[in-house]
Design an enzyme around this catalytic site. Structure first.
Site, PDB file in Angstrom:
ATOM      1  NE  ARG A   1      -3.306 -34.883  38.322  1.00 53.54           N
ATOM      2  CZ  ARG A   1      -3.123 -34.801  37.189  1.00 53.54           C
ATOM      3  NH1 ARG A   1      -2.993 -35.850  36.461  1.00 53.54           N
ATOM      4  NH2 ARG A   1      -3.646 -33.442  36.792  1.00 53.54           N
TER       5      ARG A   1
ATOM      6  CE  LYS B   1      -1.836 -17.509  20.598  1.00 57.80           C
ATOM      7  NZ  LYS B   1      -1.891 -18.667  20.054  1.00 57.80           N
TER       8      LYS B   1
ATOM      9  N   GLY C   1      -3.350 -24.227  34.046  1.00 57.85           N
ATOM     10  CA  GLY C   1      -2.760 -24.682  33.240  1.00 57.85           C
ATOM     11  C   GLY C   1      -1.249 -24.008  33.959  1.00 57.85           C
TER      12      GLY C   1
ATOM     13  N   GLY D   1      -7.488 -28.005  33.170  1.00 61.20           N
ATOM     14  CA  GLY D   1      -9.259 -27.501  32.903  1.00 61.20           C
ATOM     15  C   GLY D   1      -9.690 -27.090  33.548  1.00 61.20           C
TER      16      GLY D   1
END
Ligand code: AMP
Length: 396
Positions: free
Chosen positions: A35, A198, A354, A377
């Site tokens: 980063r 999911k 993710g 996110g």
């Protein structure tokens, strides 16, 4: 879209929102510097123009309290080393001491402010706090994609105090362009590969991208909700029974929109959720009780390969198996290889959101795809079709 390239920073103080939320070990050493490296071109542009840079970031979740373990002072030396300039540090991000340090800062110098989240006002998006922050620079540069989905004081509200003098840094501009390339301007055929655990966590993304893609490859744990909804037997595989209707609805919508959906036809099934479990390849519709699908099978991978190699624009979000376990990582590694090959043939490939980024890094695909998004996110929310507040604030 105003970027840092549209400004000359000579004699100017650039207030740059960076994402230095980096991992630290027990001795406060930075264990992953990516980063910091990602923000460096923006900082250097300001310095090379003849200006100075004031860097602001959060680190960890101090929840509005001063917490020395989460002080950005720990990373000051690392930033100095990477940027190539001795970075100064000040103990707060607003207040008299900060104003003094900012005023004394010379062209060519860099000042790192203390953790923004030591003030509860940061995450609340407090106006007065944002105004106080705005006093720290002449031009506001947002280069923190990882927090662009948050309407915090330093990522969004502060931009209001720089009517003309606000822009995207290189990193944020690159992220925006990469997403645009997939979601709006991508050369066809466009293929999205969605995996992960999911359906429920990916449903908004699926609904949004059905309007943008030609092919949708569905893999990972999500598979079994679709398979069971269509009447297949999924054994003990992860399955969201309450989402089966939704799954059927997605298939119907896809058909109506002319999107081809590719689900696995075979899987590597295991008799336990364990790397050392017994395994066998099974038809995806015929998984007996006591067995669960943990990775894509060879026939599925052949189908996915063909689709990916024919694509000109590729989006990958989510592993197609339990890649954290060596024996169930093959599907995810194979997808990475197919995307690598397609990219070499001229396709644009974007990986983001993710766990797919973790998988890409773990298996060394980082330099083989066109772009790896840095914001988990924020990327997911972009794929869901939302305008991120941090981006909207610059656009005005
Ligand atoms: P996500 O964060 O939604 O992208 O989900 C990633 C997680 O999905 C990873 O930790 C994978 O291990 C998990 N996953 C992928 N395939 C399966 C599967 N067949 N069964 C259970 N978990 C899976």
């Amino acid at each position: 879209m105003k970027t840092i390239e549209d400004f000359n920073f000579e004699d100017k103080k650039a207030l740059i929102r960076v994402d230095f939320n980096v991992p630290l070990d027990g001795e406060f050493n930075v264990t992953d510097t990516s980063r910091i490296e990602a923000a460096t071109p923006t900082i250097l542009k300001v310095l090379e123009d003849g200006g100075s840079a004031i860097l602001m970031s959060h680190l960890g979740r101090p929840k509005g309290q001063v917490n020395k373990d989460m002080s950005l002072s720990h990373i000051c030396e690392k930033v100095s080393e990477i940027v190539g300039v001795q970075v100064k540090f000040v103990n707060d991000c607003v207040g008299a001491e900060v104003t003094k340090a900012v005023t004394e800062l010379q062209n060519g110098e860099v000042l790192l402010l203390e953790n923004l989240r030591f003030h509860a006002e940061e995450e609340k998006g407090d106006e007065a706090f944002a105004e106080a922050l705005s006093k720290n620079g002449d031009i506001y540069v947002n280069d923190a994609f990882g927090t662009a989905h948050r309407a915090h004081a330093s990522t969004t509200i502060v931009a209001n105090y720089f009517a003309e003098n606000r822009c995207f840094g290189y990193l944020l501009a690159k992220e925006i362009k990469a997403i645009e390339k997939v979601m709006q301007t991508g050369e066809k055929p466009v293929t999205a590969i969605l995996g992960g655990a999911k359906v429920s966590s990916k449903i908004t993304i699926i609904e949004n991208i059905l309007d943008k893609v030609d092919n949708l490859i569905i893999g990972g744990g999500m598979t079994y909700t679709f398979v069971k909804a269509k009447g297949g037997k999924v054994g003990d595989s992860i399955c969201e029974d309450d989402k089966m209707e939704l799954a059927l609805n997605i298939l119907k919508q896809a058909e109506a929109k002319g999107v081809k959906i590719h689900l696995p036809v075979d899987v590597l099934a295991a008799d336990a959720f364990d790397n050392n479990a017994n395994t066998q390849f099974l038809d995806v519709n015929e998984i007996p009780d006591g067995w669960q699908g943990l990775d894509a099978g060879p026939q599925s991978l052949e189908i996915f390969k063909k689709v990916i190699l024919e694509s000109k624009t590729i989006l990958w979000n989510g592993p197609v198996g339990v890649f954290e376990m060596e024996n169930f990582a093959n599907g995810t590694i194979s997808i990475g290889n197919f995307i690598d090959e397609a990219t070499q043939r001229g396709a644009f490939s974007l990986v983001g959101g993710g766990d797919s980024v973790a998988a890409v890094k773990q298996f060394g695909f980082e330099d083989k795809v066109s772009y790896v998004s840095t914001g988990g996110g924020a990327m997911l929310e972009s794929l869901e079709g939302r305008t991120l507040p941090g981006i909207a604030a610059i656009l005005g």
